[in-house]
Design a protein around this motif. Structure first.
Motif, PDB file in Angstrom:
ATOM      1  N   THR A 279       0.842  -1.201   0.000  1.00  0.00           N
ATOM      2  CA  THR A 279       0.000   0.000   0.000  1.00  0.00           C
ATOM      3  C   THR A 279       0.877   1.250   0.000  1.00  0.00           C
ATOM      4  O   THR A 279       0.590   2.222  -0.682  1.00  0.00           O
ATOM      5  CB  THR A 279      -0.898   0.020   1.261  1.00  0.00           C
ATOM      6  OG1 THR A 279      -1.378  -1.301   1.478  1.00  0.00           O
ATOM      7  CG2 THR A 279      -2.062   0.977   1.096  1.00  0.00           C
ATOM      8  N   ASP A 280       1.960   1.183   0.781  1.00  0.00           N
ATOM      9  CA  ASP A 280       2.905   2.300   0.859  1.00  0.00           C
ATOM     10  C   ASP A 280       4.304   1.779   0.509  1.00  0.00           C
ATOM     11  O   ASP A 280       5.034   1.308   1.388  1.00  0.00           O
ATOM     12  CB  ASP A 280       2.879   2.887   2.278  1.00  0.00           C
ATOM     13  CG  ASP A 280       3.793   4.095   2.424  1.00  0.00           C
ATOM     14  OD1 ASP A 280       4.654   4.311   1.551  1.00  0.00           O
ATOM     15  OD2 ASP A 280       3.646   4.815   3.434  1.00  0.00           O
TER      16      ASP A 280
ATOM     17  N   ALA B 294       7.282   3.066   2.691  1.00  0.00           N
ATOM     18  CA  ALA B 294       7.330   2.459   4.027  1.00  0.00           C
ATOM     19  C   ALA B 294       7.810   1.009   3.946  1.00  0.00           C
ATOM     20  O   ALA B 294       8.599   0.552   4.783  1.00  0.00           O
ATOM     21  CB  ALA B 294       5.943   2.530   4.680  1.00  0.00           C
TER      22      ALA B 294
END
Lengths: 207, 207
Positions: B193-194, B197
């Motif tokens: 999703t990120d 990160a």
């Protein structure tokens, strides 16, 4: 027997010029790996529509991500795509399935493949098996002897192609032998003073 | 340990976007074989200049015409290029010479290579040896076990990279083991999703 001319290590413009020039004289026009890797498949997508006679082969030399590469290669209008015999068996099976489904052809490049691997991969009935001597190897290839040796070991393989420094004398020997479907010629046609005449001579030699 | 992110099977615009996004978080950005074959090396020549931090690897998967492909790949600003271990020994030697002469790097992709071949090709002192599990194979890879096995057989190889379904748990095991120079991660970063990160987490895991 079929004559395939392999165009490689030239600009895309030069490749197109040569392809149009030789279209009526040869059976298959190969756009070599250098053209694929330098310019990309998207840049080759209009090639097929410009030719009236010859089949189009893109020398993808797929070694992984087989379905992705073969679907893309046929989508940009190749008639024939190549896969390395050194790929995983799963890759070979998957690209063969794509070729069959699309009603197109595949050539398995046997470069640097030993018999341990070969015995596992001679079961793709419609595939063309390409005996191929690396450009980078310093030793020379005896074309007719290579074909005879391969045929003796794998008599079930019906479609054989051969590439690697083939000259007119090799071509005549291969024709007399009668085991090869396609003879792949590069510099002996493309670097001739008159490429059309050279291609014509090869076609005569293969009759 | 270094973190290499492998960008593959996306459009060139998407690849560039991802590369810029991850530039500061990873050590090496790989432009996968699909990007080379779909768009061509010429289309990739400005990539390096747009990145501030990471090294650039083009996954050429050279298997023949080694000098041509490596000279072209470095000319379009790659820091690292890949060659298949299944190439002829002459090809490997020639591309290594190009890499050394250009003061750049090469990664030898060991996919589908058996020990008969490996023993002949572990003598390129500065090369990175990439343990690589084909995308098309159905069986799974135990990363740390593969590295341990390779290191035991070829202790003279100092630079090891590994690719193929690496997740955070694999990455931590590889870090604890301490034998690997570069861990190559694809979907676990790019499909997160990120992605920034996720890349950061991998970097922490490799410390």
């Amino acid at each position: 027997m079929k004559l395939q001319v392999a165009i490689d290590r030239v600009s895309l413009a030069e490749a197109l010029k040569l392809a149009l020039l030789l279209d009526s004289e040869v059976d298959i026009i190969e756009f070599g790996t250098s053209l694929v890797k330098d310019y990309g498949l998207y840049a080759l997508q209009d090639v097929k529509a410009q030719l009236k006679h010859a089949q189009v082969l893109f020398d993808l030399k797929t070694i992984d991500e087989g379905v992705y590469e073969f679907e893309k290669g046929y989508a940009v209008n190749a008639d024939i795509l190549t896969v390395m015999a050194g790929s995983a068996k799963d890759t070979l099976t998957k690209v063969y399935e794509v070729a069959e489904r699309e009603n197109k052809e595949m050539l398995i490049d046997l470069m640097e493949t030993d018999d341990t691997k070969l015995v596992q991969i001679t079961d793709y009935e419609h595939a063309i098996y390409g005996l191929h001597h690396s450009h980078d190897r310093e030793d020379l290839l005896d074309a007719a002897a290579s074909v005879a040796d391969f045929h003796e070991k794998y008599p079930n393989v019906k479609r054989i192609a051969i590439a690697g420094g083939i000259d007119l004398e090799n071509a005549k020997k291969l024709a007399a032998q009668g085991l090869t479907e396609t003879v792949i010629v590069g510099s002996k046609i493309l670097k001739a003073t008159d490429p059309i005449a050279a291609a014509h001579e090869f076609k005569e030699a293969l009759k």
